[in-house]
Design an enzyme around this catalytic site. Structure first.
Site, short mmCIF file in Angstrom:
data_model
loop_
_atom_site.label_atom_id
_atom_site.label_comp_id
_atom_site.label_asym_id
_atom_site.label_seq_id
_atom_site.Cartn_x
_atom_site.Cartn_y
_atom_site.Cartn_z
N GLY A 62 31.84 39.11 46.03
CA GLY A 62 32.18 39.13 44.60
C GLY A 62 31.79 37.85 43.89
O GLY A 62 31.22 36.95 44.49
N SER A 63 32.09 37.79 42.61
CA SER A 63 31.61 36.68 41.79
C SER A 63 32.41 35.40 42.02
O SER A 63 33.33 35.36 42.84
CB SER A 63 31.63 37.07 40.31
OG SER A 63 32.94 37.05 39.82
N SER A 64 32.07 34.34 41.29
CA SER A 64 32.53 33.00 41.65
C SER A 64 33.97 32.68 41.28
O SER A 64 34.45 31.59 41.52
CB SER A 64 31.59 31.97 41.05
OG SER A 64 31.38 32.23 39.68
#
Lengths: 134, 404
Positions: A62-64
């Site tokens: 997933g994203s940061s």
């Protein structure tokens, strides 16, 4: 009869709890804060709680922002995992564990993964670099 | 990890409690990845999320007196100006208060208040080989792959720590030997527009873990297409870098991109694969109607806004359309009359905002249309659903209210 395995510290601390294992990567965004239940459909752990458990999983995805924010919400309900054991740590997951102060280790031998079953009591001592199956 | 005197002083708290906290986190990160030392950065980008965990961490640093040594650009929150007034769908007072607190925290930390998720296109562009700390899923692969700068796949938090200390632990993609590709991806699909790069990026499950080396792609690829590829690779998986043979700077040939080694395996991507992505990641609906259109995940460029304006000029949209852009692109669109054309058709062009923000509360339960799988992915947890199609099909759907 307990068995001890050496490991590599990622995030400091120690904890003892029941093990829960998965072959799927985890995004803590997809875990329900109120009870720690995995909500991601098609995830091996869907419908099961990771709250207060020693979580064995391959790594994050997933994203940061998804890991630290997800863990933060779990923490508000005291439902973070007790400790994390990973195979492939990435910086997003690692920073999330360090900031939320969850013990996390990696580099466990395959023998350890073969031996552990869901529900086993596990002691993770990141500071001294070992994991014990009690 | 061995620290220099300044880094030691930071860790010991001699340079303030805030710097010490940031350094403590980075030191642990460096130890976790067996870094030998810390190296200075020139640039940073923080994927500010305006969520509870993000605000908690930023305010904790502010309270500890932290201030950025390298001013980072930041990701979108939402535009309080737009969502308090004329749009007709005001954000909740609680959400606005949260956004204002986020803005205040990052202002106090000394960040560049850019609120844009594509800094690598205009506002924060590194040079070749420059070490930086870029979080944000589309940003890290762009600066590594397209610009040849060096950043690990930082989290929003670790990038903020790097901005505060001015250093990053040296490991991973900062080192030559870790920047070589190890998966060969032969693209046999027709790559006509930036949309196909969205779909290609969603092939993370098929591509697997590693650094992909793409062959079969054109030698000249638009910034929009490269932006889409990186954004979706990090929606379907976790990639800090990719190579495109004959296009990106560290991949003049397949051999160089792979570092002279054999790939661990090869993957072939066909038109059928891309069609499957479109079908799999679109939400299902029992009729052809859509309720709204949304673009700009990641932020649309001025050229994309212009393309939409050309498509809707002199017509009226059947459903609302939201085009999310940087404040820079918005200002240019206003100066050039593009914003007027869009407004006359009924489209809103909005800066500083993101589909995964609470300001869209009024779209809950509705089904939109977008060209971005990432746009469809994250708002789902807020009860907002999307059909995915190419941009021109989306524009037609906005004009008729139906997907053809």
């Amino acid at each position: 009869m307990s068995k001890r395995y050496s490991c590599h510290k990622i995030s400091e601390g120690k904890a003892q709890a029941e093990a829960i294992k998965t072959h799927d990567r985890i995004m803590f965004y997809q875990v329900r804060p109120e009870d720690g239940v995995m909500e991601e459909k098609d995830h091996e752990l869907v419908g099961r709680s990771i709250a207060q458990k020693v979580l064995l999983f391959p790594g994050g995805k997933g994203s940061s922002v998804v890991q630290q924010d997800g863990l933060y919400h779990l923490d508000r309900f005291h439902n973070m995992p007790a400790a994390l054991i990973v195979q492939d740590p990435d910086p997003v997951l690692v920073a999330g564990a360090i900031i939320m102060e969850i013990p996390m280790v990696d580099r466990l031998p395959q023998e350890f993964y073969d031996a552990v079953k869901d529900g086993d009591q596990i002691l993770v001592n990141a500071d001294e670099g070992y994991v014990e199956v009690l | 990890m061995i620290l220099n005197d300044e880094q030691k002083a930071m860790l010991n708290g001699d340079l303030g409690e805030g710097a010490a906290y940031a350094m403590k986190i980075q030191f642990a990160l460096g130890e976790a990845f067996d870094a030998q030392r810390m190296v200075p950065i020139k640039r940073a980008h923080v994927a500010l999320s305006n969520q509870d965990g993000d605000l908690w961490f930023a305010e904790k640093l502010v309270k500890a007196g932290a201030h950025c040594k390298v001013a980072p650009t930041v990701n979108p929150g939402f535009c309080t100006g737009h969502f308090t007034g004329a749009c007709g769908h005001p954000a909740d007072a609680e959400d606005i208060a949260h956004m204002i607190r986020t803005d205040n925290a990052y202002r106090a930390l000394g960040a560049v208040l850019s609120y844009n998720c594509t800094p690598y296109i205009a506002t924060n562009v590194p040079n070749f080989g420059e070490v930086c700390a870029f979080s944000e899923s589309s940003a890290t692969p762009y600066v590594n792959s397209v610009w040849g700068a060096r950043s690990n796949r930082e989290s929003a938090n670790s990038a903020l720590c790097a901005a505060i200390t001015g250093y990053v632990p040296e490991y991973g993609l900062l080192l030559d030997e870790n920047r070589k590709g190890d998966i060969l991806v032969r693209v046999e699909a027709d790559m006509k527009t930036p949309y196909e790069y969205h779909l290609l990026g969603m092939m993370g499950d098929k591509i697997g873990e590693g650094i992909p080396v793409f062959t079969g792609l054109p030698h000249t690829i638009s910034a929009e297409a490269l932006r889409n590829l990186g954004a979706q690779l990090n929606t379907s998986g976790a990639y800090g870098m990719y190579h495109i043979v004959g296009c990106t700077p560290e991949a003049p040939t397949v051999e160089v991109a792979l570092g002279g080694k054999k790939p661990k395996y090869e993957v072939v991507i066909t038109n059928e694969d891309l069609q499957n992505v479109e079908a799999t990641f679109s939400d299902k609906r029992d009729n052809d109607k859509v309720d709204f259109a949304m673009f700009g995940c990641p932020h649309f460029t001025l050229e994309e806004a212009q393309h939409i304006a050309e498509g809707v000029k002199g017509k009226k949209l059947a459903i609302p359309m939201y085009i999310l852009v940087s404040s820079h692109a918005l200002q240019m669109a206003q100066r050039m009359g593009i914003a007027d054309v869009l407004a006359e058709a009924g489209a809103e062009i909005i800066a500083d905002s993101c589909p995964d923000q609470p300001c869209w509360h009024y779209l809950k339960g509705k089904v939109g249309i977008t060209e971005s799988p990432k746009c469809a992915y994250y708002p789902r947890r807020r009860g907002i659903h999307f059909i995915i199609r190419d941009l021109d099909t989306c524009i037609q759907a906005a004009l008729t209210g139906e997907v053809k």
